[in-house]
Motif scaffolding. Structure first.
Motif, PDB file in Angstrom:
ATOM      1  N   ALA A 394     -33.367 -35.586 -26.800  1.00 58.43           N
ATOM      2  CA  ALA A 394     -32.765 -35.977 -25.521  1.00 58.43           C
ATOM      3  C   ALA A 394     -32.956 -34.837 -24.521  1.00 58.43           C
ATOM      4  CB  ALA A 394     -31.285 -36.298 -25.688  1.00 58.43           C
ATOM      5  N   THR A 395     -33.382 -35.183 -23.317  1.00 54.74           N
ATOM      6  CA  THR A 395     -33.635 -34.196 -22.270  1.00 54.74           C
ATOM      7  C   THR A 395     -32.708 -34.450 -21.089  1.00 54.74           C
ATOM      8  OG1 THR A 395     -35.964 -34.015 -22.913  1.00 54.74           O
ATOM      9  CG2 THR A 395     -35.379 -33.216 -20.725  1.00 54.74           C
ATOM     10  N   THR A 396     -32.127 -33.377 -20.564  1.00 52.66           N
ATOM     11  CA  THR A 396     -31.263 -33.449 -19.386  1.00 52.66           C
ATOM     12  C   THR A 396     -31.828 -32.545 -18.306  1.00 52.66           C
ATOM     13  OG1 THR A 396     -29.320 -33.828 -20.780  1.00 52.66           O
ATOM     14  CG2 THR A 396     -28.925 -33.143 -18.503  1.00 52.66           C
ATOM     15  N   ILE A 397     -32.116 -33.117 -17.139  1.00 55.13           N
ATOM     16  CA  ILE A 397     -32.683 -32.356 -16.019  1.00 55.13           C
ATOM     17  C   ILE A 397     -31.663 -32.295 -14.897  1.00 55.13           C
ATOM     18  CG2 ILE A 397     -34.505 -32.261 -14.287  1.00 55.13           C
ATOM     19  CD1 ILE A 397     -36.351 -33.651 -16.252  1.00 55.13           C
ATOM     20  N   VAL A 398     -31.378 -31.091 -14.437  1.00 48.34           N
ATOM     21  CA  VAL A 398     -30.492 -30.883 -13.290  1.00 48.34           C
ATOM     22  C   VAL A 398     -31.355 -30.374 -12.134  1.00 48.34           C
ATOM     23  CG1 VAL A 398     -28.476 -29.674 -12.395  1.00 48.34           C
ATOM     24  CG2 VAL A 398     -28.568 -30.339 -14.819  1.00 48.34           C
ATOM     25  N   PRO A 399     -31.605 -31.184 -11.092  1.00 48.19           N
ATOM     26  CA  PRO A 399     -32.472 -30.746  -9.997  1.00 48.19           C
ATOM     27  C   PRO A 399     -31.817 -29.649  -9.171  1.00 48.19           C
ATOM     28  CG  PRO A 399     -31.486 -32.869  -9.491  1.00 48.19           C
ATOM     29  CD  PRO A 399     -31.094 -32.549 -10.897  1.00 48.19           C
ATOM     30  N   SER A 401     -29.972 -27.754  -6.251  1.00 49.50           N
ATOM     31  CA  SER A 401     -28.984 -28.250  -5.286  1.00 49.50           C
ATOM     32  C   SER A 401     -29.172 -27.648  -3.909  1.00 49.50           C
ATOM     33  CB  SER A 401     -27.572 -27.937  -5.786  1.00 49.50           C
ATOM     34  OG  SER A 401     -27.398 -26.530  -5.952  1.00 49.50           O
ATOM     35  N   GLY A 402     -30.017 -26.631  -3.776  1.00 48.32           N
ATOM     36  CA  GLY A 402     -30.241 -26.003  -2.480  1.00 48.32           C
ATOM     37  C   GLY A 402     -31.109 -24.771  -2.632  1.00 48.32           C
ATOM     38  N   VAL A 403     -31.250 -24.030  -1.552  1.00 52.42           N
ATOM     39  CA  VAL A 403     -32.095 -22.833  -1.557  1.00 52.42           C
ATOM     40  C   VAL A 403     -31.556 -21.828  -2.574  1.00 52.42           C
ATOM     41  CG1 VAL A 403     -32.961 -20.905  -0.195  1.00 52.42           C
ATOM     42  CG2 VAL A 403     -32.749 -23.170   0.844  1.00 52.42           C
ATOM     43  N   GLY A 404     -32.422 -21.356  -3.463  1.00 54.94           N
ATOM     44  CA  GLY A 404     -32.042 -20.353  -4.447  1.00 54.94           C
ATOM     45  C   GLY A 404     -31.525 -20.913  -5.753  1.00 54.94           C
ATOM     46  N   ASP A 405     -31.280 -22.220  -5.820  1.00 56.66           N
ATOM     47  CA  ASP A 405     -30.834 -22.848  -7.069  1.00 56.66           C
ATOM     48  C   ASP A 405     -32.045 -23.459  -7.759  1.00 56.66           C
ATOM     49  OD1 ASP A 405     -29.507 -24.033  -9.142  1.00 56.66           O
ATOM     50  OD2 ASP A 405     -28.795 -25.740  -7.965  1.00 56.66           O
ATOM     51  N   ARG A 406     -32.402 -22.912  -8.892  1.00 55.76           N
ATOM     52  CA  ARG A 406     -33.612 -23.368  -9.581  1.00 55.76           C
ATOM     53  C   ARG A 406     -33.449 -24.746 -10.206  1.00 55.76           C
ATOM     54  NH1 ARG A 406     -36.093 -18.323 -13.037  1.00 55.76           N
ATOM     55  NH2 ARG A 406     -36.057 -16.738 -11.406  1.00 55.76           N
ATOM     56  N   GLY A 407     -32.210 -25.128 -10.500  1.00 58.41           N
ATOM     57  CA  GLY A 407     -32.019 -26.291 -11.356  1.00 58.41           C
ATOM     58  C   GLY A 407     -32.256 -25.884 -12.800  1.00 58.41           C
ATOM     59  N   SER A 408     -32.201 -26.812 -13.710  1.00 62.94           N
ATOM     60  CA  SER A 408     -32.394 -26.470 -15.119  1.00 62.94           C
ATOM     61  C   SER A 408     -32.793 -27.705 -15.909  1.00 62.94           C
ATOM     62  CB  SER A 408     -31.110 -25.880 -15.721  1.00 62.94           C
ATOM     63  OG  SER A 408     -30.073 -26.849 -15.741  1.00 62.94           O
ATOM     64  N   VAL A 409     -33.293 -27.451 -17.098  1.00 58.84           N
ATOM     65  CA  VAL A 409     -33.637 -28.528 -18.027  1.00 58.84           C
ATOM     66  C   VAL A 409     -33.143 -28.126 -19.405  1.00 58.84           C
ATOM     67  CG1 VAL A 409     -35.946 -27.561 -18.414  1.00 58.84           C
ATOM     68  CG2 VAL A 409     -35.487 -29.943 -18.998  1.00 58.84           C
ATOM     69  N   SER A 410     -32.501 -29.062 -20.094  1.00 55.47           N
ATOM     70  CA  SER A 410     -32.004 -28.830 -21.453  1.00 55.47           C
ATOM     71  C   SER A 410     -32.556 -29.914 -22.361  1.00 55.47           C
ATOM     72  CB  SER A 410     -30.475 -28.863 -21.491  1.00 55.47           C
ATOM     73  OG  SER A 410     -29.918 -27.893 -20.624  1.00 55.47           O
ATOM     74  N   VAL A 411     -32.890 -29.532 -23.578  1.00 58.55           N
ATOM     75  CA  VAL A 411     -33.403 -30.500 -24.556  1.00 58.55           C
ATOM     76  C   VAL A 411     -32.754 -30.211 -25.901  1.00 58.55           C
ATOM     77  CG1 VAL A 411     -35.415 -29.088 -25.124  1.00 58.55           C
ATOM     78  CG2 VAL A 411     -35.476 -31.534 -25.568  1.00 58.55           C
ATOM     79  N   ARG A 429     -33.775 -24.070 -20.164  1.00 55.01           N
ATOM     80  CA  ARG A 429     -34.662 -23.302 -19.287  1.00 55.01           C
ATOM     81  C   ARG A 429     -34.257 -23.520 -17.841  1.00 55.01           C
ATOM     82  NH1 ARG A 429     -40.926 -24.562 -19.637  1.00 55.01           N
ATOM     83  NH2 ARG A 429     -40.341 -26.395 -18.412  1.00 55.01           N
ATOM     84  N   LEU A 430     -34.268 -22.448 -17.053  1.00 51.02           N
ATOM     85  CA  LEU A 430     -34.043 -22.573 -15.623  1.00 51.02           C
ATOM     86  C   LEU A 430     -35.285 -23.160 -14.970  1.00 51.02           C
ATOM     87  CD1 LEU A 430     -32.205 -19.221 -14.796  1.00 51.02           C
ATOM     88  CD2 LEU A 430     -31.217 -21.497 -15.065  1.00 51.02           C
ATOM     89  N   GLY A 431     -35.075 -23.927 -13.914  1.00 48.99           N
ATOM     90  CA  GLY A 431     -36.181 -24.661 -13.307  1.00 48.99           C
ATOM     91  C   GLY A 431     -36.152 -26.094 -13.798  1.00 48.99           C
ATOM     92  N   ALA A 432     -36.412 -27.021 -12.896  1.00 52.44           N
ATOM     93  CA  ALA A 432     -36.251 -28.440 -13.225  1.00 52.44           C
ATOM     94  C   ALA A 432     -37.513 -29.066 -13.796  1.00 52.44           C
ATOM     95  CB  ALA A 432     -35.806 -29.215 -11.983  1.00 52.44           C
ATOM     96  N   ASP A 433     -38.528 -28.246 -14.139  1.00 49.99           N
ATOM     97  CA  ASP A 433     -39.727 -28.798 -14.773  1.00 49.99           C
ATOM     98  C   ASP A 433     -39.394 -29.229 -16.192  1.00 49.99           C
ATOM     99  OD1 ASP A 433     -41.252 -28.323 -12.569  1.00 49.99           O
ATOM    100  OD2 ASP A 433     -41.986 -26.391 -13.263  1.00 49.99           O
ATOM    101  N   GLN A 434     -39.703 -30.455 -16.528  1.00 53.01           N
ATOM    102  CA  GLN A 434     -39.439 -30.946 -17.880  1.00 53.01           C
ATOM    103  C   GLN A 434     -40.265 -30.163 -18.883  1.00 53.01           C
ATOM    104  OE1 GLN A 434     -39.590 -35.138 -18.202  1.00 53.01           O
ATOM    105  NE2 GLN A 434     -39.424 -35.194 -20.411  1.00 53.01           N
ATOM    106  N   LEU A 435     -39.629 -29.817 -20.009  1.00 51.32           N
ATOM    107  CA  LEU A 435     -40.363 -29.125 -21.065  1.00 51.32           C
ATOM    108  C   LEU A 435     -41.530 -29.988 -21.527  1.00 51.32           C
ATOM    109  CD1 LEU A 435     -37.478 -27.611 -23.189  1.00 51.32           C
ATOM    110  CD2 LEU A 435     -39.303 -26.325 -22.115  1.00 51.32           C
ATOM    111  N   ALA A 436     -42.690 -29.357 -21.657  1.00 50.63           N
ATOM    112  CA  ALA A 436     -43.870 -30.093 -22.094  1.00 50.63           C
ATOM    113  C   ALA A 436     -43.663 -30.625 -23.512  1.00 50.63           C
ATOM    114  CB  ALA A 436     -45.105 -29.191 -22.041  1.00 50.63           C
ATOM    115  N   VAL A 437     -44.323 -31.731 -23.799  1.00 53.40           N
ATOM    116  CA  VAL A 437     -44.234 -32.318 -25.133  1.00 53.40           C
ATOM    117  C   VAL A 437     -44.683 -31.301 -26.181  1.00 53.40           C
ATOM    118  CG1 VAL A 437     -45.118 -34.131 -26.631  1.00 53.40           C
ATOM    119  CG2 VAL A 437     -44.567 -34.649 -24.248  1.00 53.40           C
ATOM    120  N   GLN A 438     -45.715 -30.502 -25.845  1.00 52.40           N
ATOM    121  CA  GLN A 438     -46.201 -29.508 -26.797  1.00 52.40           C
ATOM    122  C   GLN A 438     -45.131 -28.468 -27.100  1.00 52.40           C
ATOM    123  OE1 GLN A 438     -47.629 -30.517 -24.001  1.00 52.40           O
ATOM    124  NE2 GLN A 438     -49.861 -30.458 -24.075  1.00 52.40           N
TER     125      GLN A 438
END
Length: 662
Positions: A394-399, A401-411, A429-438
């Motif tokens: 299960a993957t959770t992405i938090v985009p 919210s504004g300047v300086g907020d990277r967002g995050s992704v949890s799996v 991981r910080l940043g809203a890029d989804q973790l690659a399948v690899q």
């Protein structure tokens, strides 16, 4: 001659008008109008939507000031308004098209209702973008023989060399600022990549020299046409502004965040697809249309650099992950995988995928192995708690919210081995890029290897324990043999004493002691016999297991059958079962080498000859049979047990029959 072109019919649009047609179509959707019109002269316009205009209408519209008004059947301000009213339109919004103070035309949005369009504020945004594209159209193509273009080619060659050696997007942006920005007099550059799966544009590290947290937070969705970068990528058309602070087509919060004053943006097209956007910023003088044309000419090469760098960095990350997995597998095979080693390798995985935290726990481990940065956040602690019960990934992405907020992704998810859940894993991981399948697969594989290693270690420990128990049993048997001999000797001595003593009372006591020693000796020998007796086997199970093992590597099928009496034989002496198994193995290995197209048959039965005898028959195909079966010692051993072996061939098949009495 008046030309009014339907911007929706792409095949009817001239090549030099494609950009204007795309913007006209995009504006209709973005603003929420029923139709949009781009008028570039008194005799030329593009329309997106069901609207009819006359030549006289264009002469008036092309000079209209910015306005938003209702039309009617007898509206006196404009002669063309009654024509729009008769076509069903009730509201007209107008924004002049200009660039650098020069009027280039008029952009108009039409709606059938009296209420203003949902996003009327985008009128000026699209008018400005249309102005940039219209100016480029009037400028014409670049002179490829110019000295300036030759300098640009030299800069691209230098960028080629830098990209080949780059290890990060920061270095790529530095290369753009060093080699490409001076061609335009720009002070800095920024580059964005189109992440199609996520539907966003992502500003890359090092852009405009901004901190990583700021660049990571600029991540507009491809549906947000208020973003300059999204319009450039979505329409494939460049944009230019020499007053970014006051330009409504540039989002003000990012103008401030990146300290932008002048901006030139061009799409990075590769094989007709937009893979990103290049921004050149903060030229001392104003950007010109010539700058835009040159940037477009270089954009395909720069797009190639971006794609190459992205692929290169991805491959390097996958290589680093594979190296970790190889080290884990090697350590597991050698029995050297402990919590300390696993923690070190997990740290390498975390570094490779750029995560803040990676954790896993497998069956057999004393506790979870966690690799994290300097601080553990509450979000990570919650993730660790919830992951312990996770099964499916299960993957959770938090985009952002504004300047300086990277967002995050949890799996999080379960670790499975041979279809069974053997543990869990989690990553943040910080940043809203989804973790690659690899990346996710690598963590799962690492967990599976760890689970296998712990299971192998438990197996080795169990084997060592069984070996210790076996050694203890052998020692006990030896001791009991010695004790039995001592008891026997004591009994003989007591018997002799009974015969020589004359005291009746003493003789009775000695006789009673002798009887106790005899009982102890008998019980001890029964125990020794029970320990040393080897249990019997099922001969059908033995042959069935052998057929199954040989079948795994056989070229042709093997069919096994047995009669009722053979199936009922459950307590066959171990030595006999092992002898039959060895015989079957040698014959079947030979049969599977020579018989490919036809099944080898194995049949086990019990016959009377005159006593009950096991008969094992193996039949296989072999043309021109010559006896090459290496059965000499086996035939001799079977003969010593009163059995026999017969081999017969009919030119096409070979029959091998062994008979052994229990």
């Amino acid at each position: 001659m008046t030309r009014i072109i339907d911007a929706r019919a792409s095949d009817a649009v001239d090549h030099d008008l494609v950009g204007i047609a795309r913007l006209t179509r995009a504006a209709r959707t973005a603003i929420g109008a029923d139709a949009t019109v781009t008028v570039l002269s008194e005799s030329f316009a593009l329309v997106a939507g069901p609207v009819m205009l006359e030549s006289a209408d264009l002469r008036e519209i092309v000079r209209l000031p910015a306005a938003d008004f209702l039309v009617g059947p007898s509206y006196r301000g404009h002669s063309w308004s009654s024509g729009l009213w008769s076509q069903g339109y009730r509201r007209v919004s107008v924004s002049p098209i200009h660039l650098g103070g020069e009027r280039l035309g008029t952009f108009m949005a039409l709606t059938s209702g009296e209420a203003e369009p949902p996003r009327l504020s985008l009128m000026e945004v699209f008018a400005r973008h249309l102005g940039a594209v219209a100016a480029i159209r009037e400028r014409g193509p670049l002179d490829l023989d110019s000295h300036h273009y030759s300098e640009a080619l030299e800069a691209l060659e230098a960028l080629d060399r830098l990209t080949m050696a780059a290890t990060s997007f920061v270095e790529l942006n530095e290369g753009l600022s060093q080699h490409i920005a001076p061609l335009f007099g720009a002070a800095t550059t920024g580059i964005m990549i189109h992440l199609e799966r996520a539907g966003v544009l992502q500003m890359l590290d090092g852009s405009f020299g901004a901190p990583a947290a700021v660049t990571a937070s600029y991540r507009p969705r491809m549906t947000d046409v208020s973003s300059n970068a999204v319009r450039v990528a979505g329409t494939g058309q460049p944009y230019i502004t020499n007053d970014a602070v006051a330009d409504p087509a540039i989002l003000p919060q990012w103008t401030t965040a990146f300290s932008l004053s002048r901006v030139l943006s061009v799409p990075l097209l590769l094989s007709g697809r937009c893979i990103g956007v290049l921004h050149l910023a903060n030229k001392r003088e104003e950007f010109s249309v010539d700058d835009v044309v040159l940037a477009q000419a270089l954009s395909s090469r720069i797009a190639s650099h971006l794609r190459y760098a992205w692929t290169l960095f991805e491959l390097r990350r996958e290589r680093d992950l594979e190296r970790v997995l190889v080290r884990i597998a090697t350590a597991a095979a050698a029995g050297r995988l402990d919590a300390g080693f696993l923690s070190t390798q997990l740290e390498d995985v975390r570094t490779s995928i750029g995560a803040e935290m990676v954790a896993l726990e497998v069956d057999g481990a004393e506790e979870a192995v966690v690799s994290h940065g300097p601080d553990t956040t509450e979000l990570e602690r919650q993730l660790l708690r919830s992951a312990q019960a996770a099964d499916a990934v299960a993957t959770t992405i938090v985009p952002p919210s504004g300047v300086g907020d990277r967002g995050s992704v949890s799996v999080q998810g379960g670790i499975h081995f041979s279809g069974r859940r053997v543990g869990w894993f989690a990553a943040h991981r910080l940043g809203a890029d989804q973790l690659a399948v690899q990346d996710i697969n690598s963590i799962e594989r690492l967990g599976s290897l760890a689970a296998l290693a712990y299971a192998s270690d438990r197996y080795r420990q169990q084997r060592a324990e069984l070996a210790r128990i076996g050694a203890r049993d052998e020692l006990g048997q030896d001791l009991h043999d010695d004790v039995a001999q001592l008891l026997f000797g004591a009994q003989l001595s007591l018997d002799a004493a009974t015969e020589t003593t004359g005291d009746a009372a003493l003789r009775g006591g000695v006789k009673q002691a002798s009887m106790l020693i005899a009982r102890a000796d008998g019980a001890l020998r029964d125990l020794i016999a029970q320990w040393t007796r080897r249990p019997g086997l099922s001969i059908v199970d033995t042959i069935s297991d052998r057929v199954m093992m040989v079948s795994r590597d056989a070229h042709g099928p093997i069919e096994f059958s047995f009669d009722e009496r053979a199936g009922a034989a459950q307590d066959v002496p171990v030595e006999l079962a092992q002898l039959v198994d060895r015989f079957a193995r040698e014959v079947l290995l030979h049969a599977t080498r020579v018989s490919v197209d036809e099944a080898t048959t194995v049949h086990l039965s019990v016959i009377e000859r005159p006593e009950a005898t096991f008969e094992l028959s193996i039949r296989f195909r072999q043309d021109n049979f010559e006896t090459v079966l290496r059965l000499g010692l086996l035939v001799e051993e079977i003969g010593q047990r009163g059995g026999s072996v017969e081999i017969a061939a009919d030119g096409a098949h070979v029959d091998v029959v062994a008979r052994l009495a229990p």
